[in-house]
Design an enzyme around this catalytic site. Structure first.
Site, PDB file in Angstrom:
ATOM      1  N   GLY A  56      48.606  44.776  13.026  1.00 57.34           N
ATOM      2  CA  GLY A  56      47.481  45.689  12.904  1.00 57.34           C
ATOM      3  C   GLY A  56      46.351  45.024  12.145  1.00 57.34           C
TER       4      GLY A  56
ATOM      5  N   LYS B  61      34.044  50.182   8.524  1.00 60.76           N
ATOM      6  CA  LYS B  61      32.595  50.461   8.563  1.00 60.76           C
ATOM      7  C   LYS B  61      32.421  51.968   8.673  1.00 60.76           C
ATOM      8  CE  LYS B  61      29.666  46.966   8.834  1.00 60.76           C
ATOM      9  NZ  LYS B  61      29.298  46.655   7.496  1.00 60.76           N
ATOM     10  N   LEU B  62      31.418  52.500   8.007  1.00 66.59           N
ATOM     11  CA  LEU B  62      31.086  53.905   8.262  1.00 66.59           C
ATOM     12  C   LEU B  62      30.705  54.035   9.732  1.00 66.59           C
ATOM     13  CD1 LEU B  62      28.869  54.735   5.143  1.00 66.59           C
ATOM     14  CD2 LEU B  62      31.284  55.281   5.523  1.00 66.59           C
ATOM     15  N   LEU B  63      31.010  55.170  10.328  1.00 67.48           N
ATOM     16  CA  LEU B  63      30.736  55.310  11.762  1.00 67.48           C
ATOM     17  C   LEU B  63      29.240  55.146  12.044  1.00 67.48           C
ATOM     18  CD1 LEU B  63      32.039  55.728  14.512  1.00 67.48           C
ATOM     19  CD2 LEU B  63      31.668  58.184  14.246  1.00 67.48           C
TER      20      LEU B  63
ATOM     21  N   ASN C 271      27.358  53.036  10.926  1.00 70.35           N
ATOM     22  CA  ASN C 271      27.041  51.600  11.024  1.00 70.35           C
ATOM     23  C   ASN C 271      27.966  50.879  12.008  1.00 70.35           C
ATOM     24  OD1 ASN C 271      25.217  52.065   8.935  1.00 70.35           O
ATOM     25  ND2 ASN C 271      26.777  51.658   7.367  1.00 70.35           N
TER      26      ASN C 271
ATOM     27  N   ASN D 291      40.213  58.511   6.501  1.00 70.68           N
ATOM     28  CA  ASN D 291      39.802  57.724   5.339  1.00 70.68           C
ATOM     29  C   ASN D 291      38.373  57.259   5.578  1.00 70.68           C
ATOM     30  OD1 ASN D 291      40.146  56.546   2.852  1.00 70.68           O
ATOM     31  ND2 ASN D 291      41.128  54.700   3.660  1.00 70.68           N
TER      32      ASN D 291
ATOM     33  N   TYR E  92      40.168  52.626  12.636  1.00 70.31           N
ATOM     34  CA  TYR E  92      41.569  52.500  12.221  1.00 70.31           C
ATOM     35  C   TYR E  92      42.270  53.864  12.308  1.00 70.31           C
ATOM     36  CZ  TYR E  92      45.373  50.923   9.056  1.00 70.31           C
ATOM     37  OH  TYR E  92      46.579  50.591   8.484  1.00 70.31           O
TER      38      TYR E  92
ATOM     39  N   LYS F 100      45.670  54.916  14.402  1.00 74.45           N
ATOM     40  CA  LYS F 100      46.913  55.332  13.744  1.00 74.45           C
ATOM     41  C   LYS F 100      47.294  56.757  14.148  1.00 74.45           C
ATOM     42  CE  LYS F 100      47.564  51.384  11.782  1.00 74.45           C
ATOM     43  NZ  LYS F 100      48.645  50.507  12.274  1.00 74.45           N
TER      44      LYS F 100
HETATM   45  P1  NAD Z   1      48.627  42.150   7.186  1.00 76.02           P
HETATM   46  O1  NAD Z   1      47.193  41.988   7.508  1.00 76.02           O
HETATM   47  O2  NAD Z   1      49.137  41.582   5.899  1.00 76.02           O
HETATM   48  O3  NAD Z   1      49.524  41.571   8.383  1.00 76.02           O
HETATM   49  C1  NAD Z   1      49.277  41.891   9.742  1.00 76.02           C
HETATM   50  C2  NAD Z   1      49.777  40.766  10.616  1.00 76.02           C
HETATM   51  O4  NAD Z   1      49.472  41.084  11.975  1.00 76.02           O
HETATM   52  C3  NAD Z   1      49.100  39.422  10.296  1.00 76.02           C
HETATM   53  O5  NAD Z   1      50.077  38.411  10.119  1.00 76.02           O
HETATM   54  C4  NAD Z   1      48.234  39.190  11.527  1.00 76.02           C
HETATM   55  O6  NAD Z   1      48.065  37.812  11.839  1.00 76.02           O
HETATM   56  C5  NAD Z   1      49.031  39.910  12.613  1.00 76.02           C
HETATM   57  N1  NAD Z   1      48.196  40.196  13.785  1.00 76.02           N
HETATM   58  C6  NAD Z   1      46.925  40.674  13.782  1.00 76.02           C
HETATM   59  N2  NAD Z   1      46.449  40.738  15.045  1.00 76.02           N
HETATM   60  C7  NAD Z   1      47.448  40.312  15.860  1.00 76.02           C
HETATM   61  C8  NAD Z   1      47.553  40.134  17.267  1.00 76.02           C
HETATM   62  N3  NAD Z   1      46.537  40.407  18.098  1.00 76.02           N
HETATM   63  N4  NAD Z   1      48.722  39.650  17.773  1.00 76.02           N
HETATM   64  C9  NAD Z   1      49.757  39.362  16.953  1.00 76.02           C
HETATM   65  N5  NAD Z   1      49.702  39.485  15.613  1.00 76.02           N
HETATM   66  C10 NAD Z   1      48.560  39.963  15.065  1.00 76.02           C
HETATM   67  O7  NAD Z   1      48.922  43.715   7.269  1.00 76.02           O
HETATM   68  P2  NAD Z   1      50.052  44.611   6.556  1.00 76.02           P
HETATM   69  O8  NAD Z   1      49.466  45.218   5.336  1.00 76.02           O
HETATM   70  O9  NAD Z   1      51.335  43.865   6.456  1.00 76.02           O
HETATM   71  O10 NAD Z   1      50.174  45.780   7.624  1.00 76.02           O
HETATM   72  C11 NAD Z   1      51.118  45.775   8.676  1.00 76.02           C
HETATM   73  C12 NAD Z   1      50.991  47.084   9.454  1.00 76.02           C
HETATM   74  O11 NAD Z   1      51.143  48.186   8.555  1.00 76.02           O
HETATM   75  C13 NAD Z   1      49.634  47.279  10.120  1.00 76.02           C
HETATM   76  O12 NAD Z   1      49.817  47.919  11.358  1.00 76.02           O
HETATM   77  C14 NAD Z   1      48.891  48.186   9.156  1.00 76.02           C
HETATM   78  O13 NAD Z   1      47.892  48.911   9.790  1.00 76.02           O
HETATM   79  C15 NAD Z   1      50.019  49.057   8.670  1.00 76.02           C
HETATM   80  N6  NAD Z   1      49.734  49.693   7.375  1.00 76.02           N
HETATM   81  C16 NAD Z   1      49.590  48.969   6.224  1.00 76.02           C
HETATM   82  C17 NAD Z   1      49.332  49.621   5.025  1.00 76.02           C
HETATM   83  C18 NAD Z   1      49.202  48.897   3.711  1.00 76.02           C
HETATM   84  O14 NAD Z   1      48.995  49.558   2.681  1.00 76.02           O
HETATM   85  N7  NAD Z   1      49.313  47.580   3.665  1.00 76.02           N
HETATM   86  C19 NAD Z   1      49.182  51.005   5.000  1.00 76.02           C
HETATM   87  C20 NAD Z   1      49.306  51.718   6.183  1.00 76.02           C
HETATM   88  C21 NAD Z   1      49.594  51.043   7.364  1.00 76.02           C
END
Ligand code: NAD
Length: 447
Positions: free
Chosen positions: A292, A297-299, A301, A347, A353, A357
């Site tokens: 992920g 960005k605010l919508l 912008n 958020n 995002y 989700k």
């Molecule tokens: P992170 O940015 O540390 O890691 C995400 C990984 O996904 C990276 O290694 C990136 O290279 C990989 N990635 C991105 N685009 C890709 C693509 N097109 N193909 C293959 N790999 C790709 O993120 P994280 O904090 O470990 O988050 C992991 C998941 O959890 C995400 O879906 C995020 O939205 C969700 N999430 C995280 C949090 C948080 O607090 N960290 C909260 C809610 C949800």
């Protein structure tokens, strides 16, 4: 990213924090293989009409070598590790009173990192209004109690659906998850659990033995933790990330004896590549859509270069992969997707995002019958604030506030998400389908 407030509040300054009435988040107990399920004896309480179900729960616990108590009395200084409140047979609010008040009398004797778990029946279509009120009320009880408990203790509930029995495989596995340190950062949550013919795992220390799992975005953060946890639980893991993350990806794969697949999940042939990588391992059993990105960005912008990639990576890629895998005849697939509390509450600055989700949550719900028809499941996990490189980029003040908001008073760790996902992907969790489990320390924002 370390939380220095958490460390100070649990260090030599602990008495000062207490005196000043400052929030005192506890050090959470996390799962270690071989460690006891709970931190002390487990009390099982019920109303009269639920007595047979309470007996069945007690029998399950005894089978796990837990010190099960049926009476709230304790020896001097003794503390309960957990209290299980069985309300499956309750038909009126009056019936709930006595067992709830029994639990109330034990809470000052609940150990740190203790657990309160309710087992009740979900409100069902056609329930008489009084029965619906009796069952629905449990939700407010659990969510409120989660906000009252201190010292790293949590309150969660199992909501049995259909004719699921309290000692059915999925109910038992959920009870074990909620009681254990694997649910350290799950608080104030009610999980609907339906009937399933899954057999319990032979080995609770290796619930994914013999399974082949694919984890996207696994080079770092939550994805790497999921890969490590699933390997610990016995799965063969294929880790996926984009080519620029290839080196870290290889490190994760080597560490867990897995297979690294450099792949952008938005590629047209991503599903084919996944099938090709898993075929030599015996096929695909578990798919974790974790990759992920954020482009906040605010919508007002918002531009296409900020909106489109987020939709493509976080949502469209997994919709397309799922569709192609099902079209290719993959059966019994257990899908778990990463949602976010942003998908529930919204958020500021995250319309893109948030769209993805919320889309993941809706997709899991709508996909449930589709997957069930092939013997599989699809669920989502919604993390709250988790300490990763993604959240390390957030401004310091926002970070501090976000950490103190949940009932548990701290951010979660990647392993907390990984434990929930490994549980949902495990054989006996087959009765959990179409659900979104929040792993947010009870940061109860949103619906
Ligand atoms: P992170 O940015 O540390 O890691 C995400 C990984 O996904 C990276 O290694 C990136 O290279 C990989 N990635 C991105 N685009 C890709 C693509 N097109 N193909 C293959 N790999 C790709 O993120 P994280 O904090 O470990 O988050 C992991 C998941 O959890 C995400 O879906 C995020 O939205 C969700 N999430 C995280 C949090 C948080 O607090 N960290 C909260 C809610 C949800």
């Amino acid at each position: 990213m370390t939380d220095s407030y958490l460390n100070l509040a649990n260090g030599t300054l602990k008495p000062v924090f207490k005196k000043l009435g400052l929030p005192q988040p506890a050090i959470l107990r996390r799962y270690r293989p071989g460690s006891p399920l709970t931190v002390g004896p487990v009390l099982v309480v019920s109303d009269d009409a639920s007595a047979a179900d309470a007996d069945a729960v007690a029998k399950v616990l005894t089978g796990w070598d837990v010190d099960v108590r049926r009476s709230p009395e304790t020896a001097d200084g003794e503390r309960f590790g957990a209290v299980v409140l069985v309300l499956t047979g309750a038909e009126t609010p009056a019936a709930v009173s006595a067992p709830v008040l029994t639990v109330a009398g034990t809470l000052r004797r609940l150990a740190g990192n203790g657990r309160v778990v309710t087992v009740s029946r979900a409100v069902a279509d056609g329930d008489a209004p009084v029965l619906a009120a009796t069952r629905g009320g449990v939700e407010g009880l659990v969510r409120s109690l989660g906000k009252e408990l201190r010292g790293g203790s949590t309150a969660n509930g199992i909501q049995l659906t259909g004719d699921a029995a309290v000692d059915s495989a999925s109910a038992v596995a959920t009870l074990r998850f909620f009681l254990s340190a694997k649910s350290a950062y799950v608080d104030g949550q009610l999980l609907p659990v339906g009937p399933s013919d899954a057999a319990g795992p032979v080995d609770w220390e290796a619930p994914l033995a013999g399974q082949v799992a694919v984890v996207t975005g696994a080079a770092r953060g939550i994805g790497a933790a999921i890969a490590r946890t699933m390997a610990r639980d016995g799965a063969k893991v294929v880790v996926i990330d984009v080519p620029p993350a290839g080196e870290s990806l290889a490190t994760v794969a080597n560490e867990i004896g897995g297979v690294a697949l450099q792949l952008d999940i938005t590629a047209d042939d991503a599903a084919d590549k996944i099938l090709a990588a898993t075929k030599p391992l015996g096929g695909l059993d578990i798919l974790v859509h974790n990759a992920g990105i954020t482009r906040d960005k605010l919508l007002a912008n918002m531009t296409a270069d900020k909106w489109d990639p987020v939709i493509a990576v976080n949502l469209t890629a997994q919709l397309q992969i799922n569709e192609r895998l099902l079209a290719a005849g993959v059966e019994g697939l257990r899908i778990v997707s990463l949602a976010s509390t942003t998908g529930l509450a919204g958020n500021r600055g995250q319309t893109n995002y948030g769209y993805t989700k919320a889309g993941v949550i809706a997709n899991a719900a709508a996909g449930a019958p589709v997957l069930a028809a092939t013997g599989g499941t699809t669920n989502a996990v919604a993390p709250g604030w988790i300490e990763t490189e993604m959240t390390a980029k957030v401004p310091a003040l926002t970070r501090t506030v976000a950490r103190r908001m949940p009932s548990l008073g701290q951010g979660g760790l990647p392993v907390d998400i990984a434990e929930a996902i490994s549980f949902l992907a495990s054989g006996p969790a087959a009765g959990i389908n179409g659900q979104t489990l929040r792993v947010c320390g009870q940061h109860m924002v949103g619906k």
